[in-house]
Design an enzyme around this catalytic site. Structure first.
Site, short mmCIF file in Angstrom:
data_model
loop_
_atom_site.label_atom_id
_atom_site.label_comp_id
_atom_site.label_asym_id
_atom_site.label_seq_id
_atom_site.Cartn_x
_atom_site.Cartn_y
_atom_site.Cartn_z
N GLU A 166 0.80 -1.22 0.00
CA GLU A 166 0.00 0.00 0.00
C GLU A 166 0.84 1.28 0.00
OE1 GLU A 166 -2.82 -0.38 3.22
OE2 GLU A 166 -3.86 -2.04 2.28
N GLU A 350 -5.62 -8.47 0.28
CA GLU A 350 -6.26 -8.11 1.56
C GLU A 350 -7.72 -7.80 1.32
OE1 GLU A 350 -4.65 -4.99 4.04
OE2 GLU A 350 -2.61 -5.71 3.66
O1 IFM Z 1 -4.35 -3.24 9.04
C1 IFM Z 1 -4.26 -2.70 7.76
C2 IFM Z 1 -3.08 -3.27 7.02
O2 IFM Z 1 -1.89 -3.04 7.70
C3 IFM Z 1 -2.97 -2.67 5.63
N1 IFM Z 1 -4.23 -2.71 4.94
C4 IFM Z 1 -5.40 -2.29 5.62
C5 IFM Z 1 -5.51 -2.98 6.96
C6 IFM Z 1 -6.79 -2.53 7.69
O3 IFM Z 1 -6.73 -1.16 7.91
#
Ligand code: IFM
Length: 437
Positions: A166, A350
């Site tokens: 990210e 994710e």
């Molecule tokens: O916890 C985070 C993760 O570290 C990166 N993506 C989003 C998740 C939820 O906010």
């Protein structure tokens, strides 16, 4: 109930994801301070004033955690290495840190789990942060050193590796919105970070390929951005947000240049000569990771920046106050393939929801529904011809949710932060029934 595994191709990978700082316990094992430790030590930055010094004590409890992944029937584990653990001062190697990841990867293989590595998930050594961190043009070389060092130790056993998790959060959320370490609100710092993070990715991919590393990618996050009303100002705000969040990184990575709608505000502050870096940034990739959680609505404002104009939406929300909108995942997967990535394999790296624990900590029926809906949304994109190869739930464990501290609970497994006891929730059992663990 989750959809049956047979709805997905045989080779489709199901996994669970975590990141180092959120679970390991940063104060142990010879790790240096990261800028998250220093950010968290500054009063007011973290909602519950907590930090990741102990987190879920995964550094000591990793065998139990890997057992939980295996016992649910998952194929793979997406984990990250901590830069501050591997190189406490950002330069010199901590042998104990590398030994830990060596054991962890062997532990995965012993349990039949396929290791999906992310080299960097936000825990920049404080020593590098003090030198300007992502604003500093030296950071790509430093980051490539980290990747080559980690690859030399565990690269022979990981199935795939992502450079960064990210980059929008690394650069924009942290240097313009000030919500993540290093907590800056500065357009010059943010613009430089937006460029250097991509340059670091390209430099690392080139260095890793020179070492013979294969199956390399990057993980980007995407959020649906829509106007809250029919006004031209709201449309403009949503478009600018979409350009900064959803287009900046993928366009540069695919050799499509930075989006005009974002360059308007960011361009004047980019490092001189940035155009000459664009070829290095657009290194060929083997796959792209897609993180998806929510959508946001924007009304119009007079300024250049859309965040000031965000308004709450009407849909049901998670514990983070994020709207739940599964069709956004289908939309992003199809849009990415159509506009940017073509036939490049995609993974949902994710997706998940935070949900406060009720009286029965194992009962998380809403999460089961959330996962079912997003698995169906993933399948809908595949039915439209998008090559999606896997789905990783965020997160295996309840853990340190950055500026939110330990309040939000994203885990398939509940963690009691006093005793460190792990208790699988209904969602963990739902995956187990689906995957035959
Ligand atoms: O916890 C985070 C993760 O570290 C990166 N993506 C989003 C998740 C939820 O906010």
């Amino acid at each position: 109930m989750l959809p049956p595994r047979t709805d997905f191709p045989d080779r489709f990978v199901f996994g669970a994801a975590t990141s180092a700082y959120q679970i390991e316990g940063s104060a142990q094992g010879g790790a240096g301070l990261s800028h998250w430790d220093t950010f968290a030590a500054t009063p007011g930055n973290i909602m519950d004033d907590s930090n990741g010094s102990r987190a879920c004590d995964h550094l000591n409890r990793w065998p139990e955690d890997l057992d939980l992944i295996r016992d649910a029937g998952f194929d793979a584990y997406r984990f990250s290495t901590s830069w501050a653990r591997v190189m406490p001062d950002g330069v010199n190697v901590n042998a104990e840190g590398l030994d830990f990841y060596d054991r962890l990867v062997d532990g995965m293989l012993d349990r039949g789990l396929r290791p999906f590595l992310t080299y960097h998930h936000w825990d920049l050594p404080a020593a590098l942060s003090a030198q300007g961190g992502w604003q500093n043009r030296d950071i790509p070389a430093r980051f490539a050193d980290l990747c080559v060092t980690v690859n030399a130790r565990i690269g022979d056993r990981v199935e795939s590796a992502a450079t960064l998790n990210e980059p929008w959060c690394i650069a924009w959320l942290s240097h313009f919105l000030g919500a993540h370490a290093p907590g800056l609100r500065d357009i010059r710092a943010a613009s430089r970070a937006m460029h250097h993070v991509l340059l670091a990715h390209g430099t690392a991919i080139r260095a890793l390929r020179a070492e013979g590393a294969t199956n390399l990618g990057i993980v980007l996050n995407f959020e649906t951005s829509q106007p809250a009303d029919n006004s031209p100002a709201a449309e403009r705000a949503a478009e600018t947000q979409d350009a900064i969040y959803n287009q900046w990184f993928i366009r540069a990575l695919m050799g499509q240049g930075y989006p005009e709608a974002a360059l308007e505000g960011i361009g004047p502050h980019l490092p001189q000569g940035w155009q000459q870096d664009m070829d290095l940034i657009a290194q060929p990739l083997d796959w792209l990771g897609v993180n998806y959680y929510t959508r946001r609505l924007y009304t119009g404002n007079d300024g250049l920046w859309p965040q000031a104009a965000e308004v709450p939406g009407p849909l049901p929300k998670t514990q983070m106050d994020w709207e739940i909108r599964p069709e956004g995942l289908t939309e992003f997967l199809t849009r990415l393939a159509r506009d940017h990535t073509g036939s490049l394999p995609l993974y949902v790296t994710e997706n998940g929801m935070a949900l406060a624990a009720g009286a029965d900590i194992a009962d998380d029926a809403r999460r089961v529904q959330f996962i079912a809906d997003h698995l169906r949304a993933t399948k809908a994109a595949m039915d439209r011809g998008v090559d999606v190869r896997g789905f990783f739930y965020w997160s295996l464990l309840d853990n340190y949710e950055w500026g939110w501290g330990y309040g939000p609970r994203f885990g398939l497994v509940h963690v009691d932060y006093d005793t460190m006891a792990r208790t699988p929730k209904a969602s963990w059992h739902a995956f187990r029934s689906m995957l035959g663990g």
